[in-house]
Design a protein around this motif. Structure first.
Motif, PDB file in Angstrom:
ATOM      1  N   MET A  99       0.849  -1.197   0.000  1.00  0.00           N
ATOM      2  CA  MET A  99       0.000   0.000   0.000  1.00  0.00           C
ATOM      3  C   MET A  99       0.887   1.251   0.000  1.00  0.00           C
ATOM      4  O   MET A  99       1.929   1.274   0.644  1.00  0.00           O
ATOM      5  N   SER A 100       0.439   2.281  -0.713  1.00  0.00           N
ATOM      6  CA  SER A 100       1.205   3.526  -0.758  1.00  0.00           C
ATOM      7  C   SER A 100       1.187   4.210   0.606  1.00  0.00           C
ATOM      8  O   SER A 100       0.226   4.083   1.375  1.00  0.00           O
ATOM      9  N   TYR A 101       2.265   4.915   0.901  1.00  0.00           N
ATOM     10  CA  TYR A 101       2.361   5.641   2.171  1.00  0.00           C
ATOM     11  C   TYR A 101       1.471   6.882   2.117  1.00  0.00           C
ATOM     12  O   TYR A 101       1.522   7.659   1.166  1.00  0.00           O
ATOM     13  N   ILE A 102       0.612   7.064   3.108  1.00  0.00           N
ATOM     14  CA  ILE A 102      -0.256   8.239   3.197  1.00  0.00           C
ATOM     15  C   ILE A 102       0.130   8.998   4.466  1.00  0.00           C
ATOM     16  O   ILE A 102      -0.013   8.475   5.576  1.00  0.00           O
ATOM     17  N   PRO A 103       0.650  10.226   4.316  1.00  0.00           N
ATOM     18  CA  PRO A 103       1.151  10.951   5.491  1.00  0.00           C
ATOM     19  C   PRO A 103       0.071  11.367   6.476  1.00  0.00           C
ATOM     20  O   PRO A 103       0.338  11.519   7.662  1.00  0.00           O
ATOM     21  N   ALA A 104      -1.177  11.560   6.002  1.00  0.00           N
ATOM     22  CA  ALA A 104      -2.240  11.991   6.912  1.00  0.00           C
ATOM     23  C   ALA A 104      -2.639  10.854   7.857  1.00  0.00           C
ATOM     24  O   ALA A 104      -2.755   9.702   7.447  1.00  0.00           O
ATOM     25  N   THR A 105      -2.857  11.195   9.102  1.00  0.00           N
ATOM     26  CA  THR A 105      -3.284  10.196  10.088  1.00  0.00           C
ATOM     27  C   THR A 105      -4.752   9.831   9.850  1.00  0.00           C
ATOM     28  O   THR A 105      -5.485  10.580   9.187  1.00  0.00           O
ATOM     29  N   PRO A 106      -5.204   8.690  10.370  1.00  0.00           N
ATOM     30  CA  PRO A 106      -6.627   8.321  10.222  1.00  0.00           C
ATOM     31  C   PRO A 106      -7.557   9.418  10.735  1.00  0.00           C
ATOM     32  O   PRO A 106      -8.614   9.670  10.137  1.00  0.00           O
ATOM     33  N   GLU A 107      -7.184  10.072  11.839  1.00  0.00           N
ATOM     34  CA  GLU A 107      -8.021  11.146  12.386  1.00  0.00           C
ATOM     35  C   GLU A 107      -8.092  12.323  11.412  1.00  0.00           C
ATOM     36  O   GLU A 107      -9.162  12.919  11.190  1.00  0.00           O
ATOM     37  N   GLN A 108      -6.947  12.682  10.814  1.00  0.00           N
ATOM     38  CA  GLN A 108      -6.937  13.787   9.852  1.00  0.00           C
ATOM     39  C   GLN A 108      -7.772  13.454   8.620  1.00  0.00           C
ATOM     40  O   GLN A 108      -8.487  14.304   8.079  1.00  0.00           O
ATOM     41  N   ARG A 109      -7.700  12.202   8.177  1.00  0.00           N
ATOM     42  CA  ARG A 109      -8.483  11.800   7.019  1.00  0.00           C
ATOM     43  C   ARG A 109      -9.974  11.857   7.330  1.00  0.00           C
ATOM     44  O   ARG A 109     -10.783  12.275   6.495  1.00  0.00           O
ATOM     45  N   ARG A 110     -10.349  11.442   8.534  1.00  0.00           N
ATOM     46  CA  ARG A 110     -11.760  11.519   8.924  1.00  0.00           C
ATOM     47  C   ARG A 110     -12.219  12.973   8.983  1.00  0.00           C
ATOM     48  O   ARG A 110     -13.335  13.301   8.571  1.00  0.00           O
ATOM     49  N   ASP A 111     -11.354  13.865   9.491  1.00  0.00           N
ATOM     50  CA  ASP A 111     -11.702  15.287   9.549  1.00  0.00           C
ATOM     51  C   ASP A 111     -11.913  15.857   8.140  1.00  0.00           C
ATOM     52  O   ASP A 111     -12.854  16.625   7.898  1.00  0.00           O
ATOM     53  N   MET A 112     -11.028  15.492   7.221  1.00  0.00           N
ATOM     54  CA  MET A 112     -11.153  15.994   5.844  1.00  0.00           C
ATOM     55  C   MET A 112     -12.429  15.482   5.194  1.00  0.00           C
ATOM     56  O   MET A 112     -13.130  16.225   4.486  1.00  0.00           O
ATOM     57  N   LEU A 113     -12.743  14.216   5.419  1.00  0.00           N
ATOM     58  CA  LEU A 113     -13.968  13.657   4.850  1.00  0.00           C
ATOM     59  C   LEU A 113     -15.198  14.329   5.434  1.00  0.00           C
ATOM     60  O   LEU A 113     -16.185  14.583   4.722  1.00  0.00           O
ATOM     61  N   ARG A 114     -15.151  14.632   6.730  1.00  0.00           N
ATOM     62  CA  ARG A 114     -16.283  15.297   7.368  1.00  0.00           C
ATOM     63  C   ARG A 114     -16.524  16.669   6.750  1.00  0.00           C
ATOM     64  O   ARG A 114     -17.671  17.053   6.482  1.00  0.00           O
ATOM     65  N   VAL A 115     -15.447  17.405   6.505  1.00  0.00           N
ATOM     66  CA  VAL A 115     -15.583  18.723   5.866  1.00  0.00           C
ATOM     67  C   VAL A 115     -16.194  18.601   4.477  1.00  0.00           C
ATOM     68  O   VAL A 115     -16.983  19.442   4.038  1.00  0.00           O
ATOM     69  N   CYS A 116     -15.853  17.511   3.772  1.00  0.00           N
ATOM     70  CA  CYS A 116     -16.396  17.265   2.433  1.00  0.00           C
ATOM     71  C   CYS A 116     -17.819  16.701   2.472  1.00  0.00           C
ATOM     72  O   CYS A 116     -18.441  16.529   1.417  1.00  0.00           O
ATOM     73  N   GLY A 117     -18.291  16.400   3.668  1.00  0.00           N
ATOM     74  CA  GLY A 117     -19.631  15.839   3.794  1.00  0.00           C
ATOM     75  C   GLY A 117     -19.699  14.389   3.404  1.00  0.00           C
ATOM     76  O   GLY A 117     -20.739  13.912   2.911  1.00  0.00           O
ATOM     77  N   MET A 118     -18.620  13.639   3.617  1.00  0.00           N
ATOM     78  CA  MET A 118     -18.569  12.229   3.237  1.00  0.00           C
ATOM     79  C   MET A 118     -18.157  11.382   4.422  1.00  0.00           C
ATOM     80  O   MET A 118     -17.467  11.850   5.339  1.00  0.00           O
ATOM     81  N   SER A 119     -18.551  10.130   4.366  1.00  0.00           N
ATOM     82  CA  SER A 119     -18.237   9.229   5.469  1.00  0.00           C
ATOM     83  C   SER A 119     -17.067   8.308   5.168  1.00  0.00           C
ATOM     84  O   SER A 119     -16.481   7.716   6.073  1.00  0.00           O
ATOM     85  N   SER A 120     -16.726   8.155   3.880  1.00  0.00           N
ATOM     86  CA  SER A 120     -15.615   7.277   3.524  1.00  0.00           C
ATOM     87  C   SER A 120     -14.931   7.781   2.256  1.00  0.00           C
ATOM     88  O   SER A 120     -15.522   8.542   1.472  1.00  0.00           O
ATOM     89  N   ALA A 121     -13.706   7.330   2.060  1.00  0.00           N
ATOM     90  CA  ALA A 121     -12.964   7.724   0.863  1.00  0.00           C
ATOM     91  C   ALA A 121     -13.612   7.186  -0.404  1.00  0.00           C
ATOM     92  O   ALA A 121     -13.481   7.772  -1.487  1.00  0.00           O
ATOM     93  N   ASP A 122     -14.319   6.082  -0.289  1.00  0.00           N
ATOM     94  CA  ASP A 122     -14.979   5.504  -1.465  1.00  0.00           C
ATOM     95  C   ASP A 122     -15.985   6.466  -2.078  1.00  0.00           C
ATOM     96  O   ASP A 122     -16.207   6.454  -3.299  1.00  0.00           O
ATOM     97  N   GLU A 123     -16.582   7.316  -1.252  1.00  0.00           N
ATOM     98  CA  GLU A 123     -17.562   8.274  -1.772  1.00  0.00           C
ATOM     99  C   GLU A 123     -16.914   9.296  -2.707  1.00  0.00           C
ATOM    100  O   GLU A 123     -17.590   9.877  -3.563  1.00  0.00           O
ATOM    101  N   LEU A 124     -15.621   9.520  -2.531  1.00  0.00           N
ATOM    102  CA  LEU A 124     -14.917  10.446  -3.420  1.00  0.00           C
ATOM    103  C   LEU A 124     -14.900   9.942  -4.860  1.00  0.00           C
ATOM    104  O   LEU A 124     -14.782  10.719  -5.810  1.00  0.00           O
ATOM    105  N   PHE A 125     -15.018   8.632  -5.029  1.00  0.00           N
ATOM    106  CA  PHE A 125     -14.930   8.030  -6.356  1.00  0.00           C
ATOM    107  C   PHE A 125     -16.278   7.503  -6.832  1.00  0.00           C
ATOM    108  O   PHE A 125     -16.353   6.695  -7.755  1.00  0.00           O
ATOM    109  N   ALA A 126     -17.348   7.996  -6.212  1.00  0.00           N
ATOM    110  CA  ALA A 126     -18.676   7.473  -6.536  1.00  0.00           C
ATOM    111  C   ALA A 126     -19.089   7.760  -7.981  1.00  0.00           C
ATOM    112  O   ALA A 126     -19.919   7.047  -8.544  1.00  0.00           O
ATOM    113  N   ASP A 127     -18.521   8.802  -8.584  1.00  0.00           N
ATOM    114  CA  ASP A 127     -18.899   9.170  -9.954  1.00  0.00           C
ATOM    115  C   ASP A 127     -18.243   8.288 -11.004  1.00  0.00           C
ATOM    116  O   ASP A 127     -18.589   8.358 -12.188  1.00  0.00           O
ATOM    117  N   ILE A 128     -17.265   7.491 -10.623  1.00  0.00           N
ATOM    118  CA  ILE A 128     -16.601   6.608 -11.583  1.00  0.00           C
ATOM    119  C   ILE A 128     -17.510   5.417 -11.883  1.00  0.00           C
ATOM    120  O   ILE A 128     -17.943   4.715 -10.962  1.00  0.00           O
TER     121      ILE A 128
END
Length: 429
Positions: free
Chosen positions: A1-30
């Motif tokens: 797996m590729s290295y992701i510098p953001a911590t799980p907490e930071q990723r959850r915070d970013m998703l919350r700001v985007c109004g999403m619950s998971s990273a999969d939602e970012l790719f829902a349009d594909i």
């Protein structure tokens, strides 16, 4: 797996700001059909360098790179002197970024200053900036300048403007509360912020827009003229026609086609509009000892003092394309550019005359530069396909029965004669 510098907490915070619950939602349009099993986007196992090279060469060989090009529509197959590549490949040029420190960037700054001077001489205008991204965004930037100067939101676009540029303009102004109307000078009124013209127009026809420019001045609208820089060696410049802003695509000036870019947008204005120009302007000055030097003069970017009042975010090393244009123009000189333009015009006229004798094909007698439109008695797409089978990129389809054909100085008499013969066969079979 590729290295992701953001911590799980930071990723959850970013998703919350985007109004999403998971990273999969970012790719829902594909579309699901494009997502590999188990979301595994690694298509193959790693291979060695020579294996990767062999695969890339095999893929590239699938492109038909042997077609003789009669394509145009704003982007042309011109000859590029070898010295252009040799000069711009020097590391001090192709690694250069924005020349913030003049004491370290005199070479880059001087090249940009000389490029600006050449654009002003070509267009007949007084001030040029250090370049834009392409001809389409140059039109948008010019319209934005006009809207800021007039506080109006209506943009009149002449029917001869490149449809690609029109689409780009509409896309860029979509959220600015502005409207574009396409048509003739009867649409110019006191509500118009700008009138966009093109010379030669998309169909290759040369115009004198002086009368339309006069009407713009009476209505208080900015007259914007998009031009082919090679054609300016022969036709009246925007400055001679009274335009307020001159823009254009600089690809013909020593920049390869490259499957669509990177390209070069140029813009030049009269002095009274200089402070509204996007990007930056390089100026020549002297230091305390009287020595000549070059500096960044006006910079209407948000990274600088303009902040939220900035007119544009044009930046980065698009100046490398401006350098190509500068080197090309310097090598060609006045007479070389005029000769190139004359060859383009004369060869286009020769091919047009050759095509006139093909039964069913209609050709106008308009005064053209290096391209012209013809009307076919059969479907354009079918003709283009048959011409491709015979080794020609026949032109750009305008509609079901019209074809736009371009000729540059590179096309030989034999190629044009063969093209006319092939077109006759493709139309009459």
């Amino acid at each position: 797996m590729s290295y992701i510098p953001a911590t799980p907490e930071q990723r959850r915070d970013m998703l919350r700001v985007c109004g999403m619950s998971s990273a999969d939602e970012l790719f829902a349009d594909i579309p699901k059909t494009l997502i590999p099993p188990d979301n595994d986007f690694w298509l193959t196992e790693g291979v060695s360098e020579f294996e990767a090279l062999a695969k890339c060469e095999k893929l590239s060989s699938l492109n038909n790179s042997r077609l003789i090009s009669f394509l145009g529509g704003g982007f042309y197959d011109h000859y590029i002197p070898a010295a252009v590549d040799a000069i711009v490949s020097r590391s001090e040029f192709y690694t250069a970024y924005t020349p913030y420190q003049p004491e370290l960037s005199q070479g880059t700054l001087q090249a940009i200053y000389e490029y600006q001077s050449q654009i002003c001489r070509l267009t007949g205008m007084e001030v040029s900036n250090a370049s834009l991204y392409d001809g389409g965004t140059a039109i948008f930037e010019a319209c934005k300048m006009a809207m800021a100067a007039t506080s109006r939101k209506k943009i009149v676009v002449d029917g001869g403007v490149n449809p690609v540029y029109l689409e780009m303009l509409r896309t860029h102004i979509a959220n600015l509360g502005a409207e574009t109307v396409v048509g003739g000078d009867d649409l110019i009124d006191d509500a118009a912020a700008a009138v966009v013209l093109q010379n030669p127009d998309y169909f290759g026809v040369i115009h004198d827009h002086s009368g339309i420019v006069d009407k713009c001045k009476k209505c208080g609208a900015a007259a914007i003229q998009s031009v082919n820089p090679i054609a300016l060696a022969l036709i009246k410049s925007p400055g001679e026609q009274g335009a307020d802003i001159a823009v254009g695509e600089g690809q013909p000036l020593g920049i390869p086609l490259s499957f669509g870019g990177p390209y070069l947008g140029f813009i030049a204005v009269k002095k009274d509009m200089a402070r509204r120009m996007p990007g930056r302007i390089v100026a020549r000055t002297v230091d305390d000892s009287g020595r000549q030097g070059f500096v960044l003069s006006l910079q209407a970017r948000e990274q600088h003092i303009r902040r939220e009042k900035a007119t544009s975010n044009i930046c980065s090393n698009e100046a490398l394309c401006a350098l190509r244009a500068h080197v090309y123009l310097s090598l060609m000189g006045t007479e070389g550019l005029r000769e190139t333009a004359s060859l383009c015009r004369n060869k286009a006229v020769y091919l047009r005359e050759s095509i006139k004798s093909i039964p069913g094909v209609k050709v106008t007698d308009d005064t053209v530069f290096n391209e012209f439109a013809i009307e076919l008695p059969v479907n354009t797409d079918g003709v283009i396909k048959r011409m491709a089978d015979l080794g020609f990129a026949a032109g750009i389809p305008i509609n079901a029965n019209r074809l736009l054909i371009a000729v540059t100085e590179k096309r030989t008499k034999a190629e044009m004669d063969d093209y006319a013969a092939a077109l006759r066969g493709a139309v009459c079979q």
